[in-house]
Design a protein around this motif. Structure first.
Motif, PDB file in Angstrom:
ATOM      1  N   LYS A   1      36.358  38.778  29.313  1.00 50.93           N
ATOM      2  CA  LYS A   1      36.104  39.907  30.202  1.00 50.93           C
ATOM      3  C   LYS A   1      36.978  39.788  31.438  1.00 50.93           C
ATOM      4  O   LYS A   1      37.516  38.724  31.747  1.00 50.93           O
ATOM      5  CB  LYS A   1      34.630  39.993  30.583  1.00 50.93           C
ATOM      6  CG  LYS A   1      34.111  38.809  31.373  1.00 50.93           C
ATOM      7  CD  LYS A   1      32.630  38.965  31.670  1.00 50.93           C
ATOM      8  CE  LYS A   1      32.107  37.741  32.386  1.00 50.93           C
ATOM      9  NZ  LYS A   1      30.693  37.859  32.694  1.00 50.93           N
ATOM     10  N   THR A   2      37.106  40.890  32.163  1.00 49.49           N
ATOM     11  CA  THR A   2      37.890  40.922  33.391  1.00 49.49           C
ATOM     12  C   THR A   2      36.944  41.061  34.569  1.00 49.49           C
ATOM     13  O   THR A   2      36.006  41.856  34.534  1.00 49.49           O
ATOM     14  CB  THR A   2      38.871  42.122  33.367  1.00 49.49           C
ATOM     15  OG1 THR A   2      39.684  42.000  32.200  1.00 49.49           O
ATOM     16  CG2 THR A   2      39.747  42.147  34.583  1.00 49.49           C
ATOM     17  N   GLU A   3      37.167  40.267  35.615  1.00 49.13           N
ATOM     18  CA  GLU A   3      36.351  40.329  36.816  1.00 49.13           C
ATOM     19  C   GLU A   3      37.252  40.428  38.045  1.00 49.13           C
ATOM     20  O   GLU A   3      38.437  40.119  37.983  1.00 49.13           O
ATOM     21  CB  GLU A   3      35.456  39.103  36.921  1.00 49.13           C
ATOM     22  CG  GLU A   3      34.356  39.077  35.884  1.00 49.13           C
ATOM     23  CD  GLU A   3      33.289  38.055  36.181  1.00 49.13           C
ATOM     24  OE1 GLU A   3      33.405  37.310  37.187  1.00 49.13           O
ATOM     25  OE2 GLU A   3      32.320  38.000  35.425  1.00 49.13           O
ATOM     26  N   VAL A   4      36.636  40.839  39.163  1.00 51.02           N
ATOM     27  CA  VAL A   4      37.370  40.925  40.421  1.00 51.02           C
ATOM     28  C   VAL A   4      36.753  39.930  41.393  1.00 51.02           C
ATOM     29  O   VAL A   4      35.534  39.900  41.578  1.00 51.02           O
ATOM     30  CB  VAL A   4      37.301  42.359  40.999  1.00 51.02           C
ATOM     31  CG1 VAL A   4      37.990  42.424  42.342  1.00 51.02           C
ATOM     32  CG2 VAL A   4      37.896  43.349  40.022  1.00 51.02           C
ATOM     33  N   TYR A   5      37.601  39.087  41.992  1.00 50.13           N
ATOM     34  CA  TYR A   5      37.151  38.107  42.972  1.00 50.13           C
ATOM     35  C   TYR A   5      38.052  38.212  44.190  1.00 50.13           C
ATOM     36  O   TYR A   5      39.264  38.035  44.096  1.00 50.13           O
ATOM     37  CB  TYR A   5      37.205  36.692  42.379  1.00 50.13           C
ATOM     38  CG  TYR A   5      36.788  35.620  43.340  1.00 50.13           C
ATOM     39  CD1 TYR A   5      35.456  35.483  43.724  1.00 50.13           C
ATOM     40  CD2 TYR A   5      37.726  34.755  43.890  1.00 50.13           C
ATOM     41  CE1 TYR A   5      35.065  34.496  44.612  1.00 50.13           C
ATOM     42  CE2 TYR A   5      37.352  33.762  44.781  1.00 50.13           C
ATOM     43  CZ  TYR A   5      36.018  33.646  45.143  1.00 50.13           C
ATOM     44  OH  TYR A   5      35.622  32.677  46.033  1.00 50.13           O
TER      45      TYR A   5
ATOM     46  N   GLY B   1      39.111  40.738  45.737  1.00 52.78           N
ATOM     47  CA  GLY B   1      40.122  41.780  45.580  1.00 52.78           C
ATOM     48  C   GLY B   1      41.144  41.511  44.499  1.00 52.78           C
ATOM     49  O   GLY B   1      41.953  42.371  44.181  1.00 52.78           O
ATOM     50  N   ALA B   2      41.139  40.339  43.930  1.00 52.03           N
ATOM     51  CA  ALA B   2      42.093  40.017  42.867  1.00 52.03           C
ATOM     52  C   ALA B   2      41.393  40.092  41.516  1.00 52.03           C
ATOM     53  O   ALA B   2      40.286  39.573  41.342  1.00 52.03           O
ATOM     54  CB  ALA B   2      42.669  38.620  43.070  1.00 52.03           C
ATOM     55  N   GLU B   3      42.027  40.727  40.577  1.00 56.91           N
ATOM     56  CA  GLU B   3      41.473  40.848  39.232  1.00 56.91           C
ATOM     57  C   GLU B   3      41.946  39.669  38.398  1.00 56.91           C
ATOM     58  O   GLU B   3      43.108  39.274  38.461  1.00 56.91           O
ATOM     59  CB  GLU B   3      41.960  42.163  38.609  1.00 56.91           C
ATOM     60  CG  GLU B   3      41.280  42.497  37.313  1.00 56.91           C
ATOM     61  CD  GLU B   3      41.668  43.877  36.808  1.00 56.91           C
ATOM     62  OE1 GLU B   3      42.420  43.924  35.836  1.00 56.91           O
ATOM     63  OE2 GLU B   3      41.215  44.877  37.402  1.00 56.91           O
ATOM     64  N   TYR B   4      41.022  39.077  37.642  1.00 53.25           N
ATOM     65  CA  TYR B   4      41.410  37.984  36.763  1.00 53.25           C
ATOM     66  C   TYR B   4      40.635  38.081  35.458  1.00 53.25           C
ATOM     67  O   TYR B   4      39.575  38.692  35.391  1.00 53.25           O
ATOM     68  CB  TYR B   4      41.225  36.622  37.434  1.00 53.25           C
ATOM     69  CG  TYR B   4      39.798  36.261  37.728  1.00 53.25           C
ATOM     70  CD1 TYR B   4      39.077  35.433  36.883  1.00 53.25           C
ATOM     71  CD2 TYR B   4      39.150  36.741  38.868  1.00 53.25           C
ATOM     72  CE1 TYR B   4      37.768  35.096  37.145  1.00 53.25           C
ATOM     73  CE2 TYR B   4      37.837  36.417  39.144  1.00 53.25           C
ATOM     74  CZ  TYR B   4      37.154  35.588  38.281  1.00 53.25           C
ATOM     75  OH  TYR B   4      35.858  35.256  38.541  1.00 53.25           O
ATOM     76  N   GLU B   5      41.188  37.479  34.440  1.00 51.86           N
ATOM     77  CA  GLU B   5      40.620  37.555  33.105  1.00 51.86           C
ATOM     78  C   GLU B   5      39.920  36.244  32.763  1.00 51.86           C
ATOM     79  O   GLU B   5      40.478  35.158  32.958  1.00 51.86           O
ATOM     80  CB  GLU B   5      41.736  37.818  32.090  1.00 51.86           C
ATOM     81  CG  GLU B   5      41.244  37.924  30.673  1.00 51.86           C
ATOM     82  CD  GLU B   5      42.378  38.141  29.685  1.00 51.86           C
ATOM     83  OE1 GLU B   5      42.075  38.499  28.555  1.00 51.86           O
ATOM     84  OE2 GLU B   5      43.551  37.921  30.041  1.00 51.86           O
TER      85      GLU B   5
END
Length: 114
Positions: free
Chosen positions: A42-46, A48-52
């Protein structure tokens, strides 16, 4: 004798433990694992940066059981682990050639009981 292995969501572990205890499962091994299936992460945002996240946290439950008990145990695990959402997990069953209780030297069915 069979080895039942279930890979489930961590949030469903307590339900599976309670359900297994209710039908008399004598013991199990639980391991925290990571993996993916159809869900593919899944993809999450931490900050302001999006990471997989490619490997999702899961729990692996292993139960050695007599062949006669396998169907009932699998049904109980499947019901307790089902959230109705993607990523609920899988259950598989494999044959066990032998079991040895190290402390007493008991083997096979005697090693499974009590």
């Amino acid at each position: 004798m069979k080895l039942i292995t279930a890979v489930i969501k961590p949030s469903r572990l307590d339900s599976v433990l309670d359900a297994a205890a209710a039908i008399g499962v004598a013991g199990m091994t639980v391991t925290e694992v990571r993996g993916y299936g159809r869900q593919k992460g899944k993809t999450e945002v931490y900050r302001g940066a999006e990471y997989e996240i490619r490997l999702l946290p899961k729990v692996k439950v292993e139960i050695a059981a007599a062949s006669a008990d396998v169907e009932r145990i699998v049904e109980v695990i499947a019901k307790a682990a089902n959230s109705g959402k993607i990523g609920d997990g899988k259950i598989w069953v494999i044959d066990l050639d032998s079991i040895l209780r190290i402390r007493t030297g008991e083997t096979d069915a005697a090693a499974l009981n009590g």
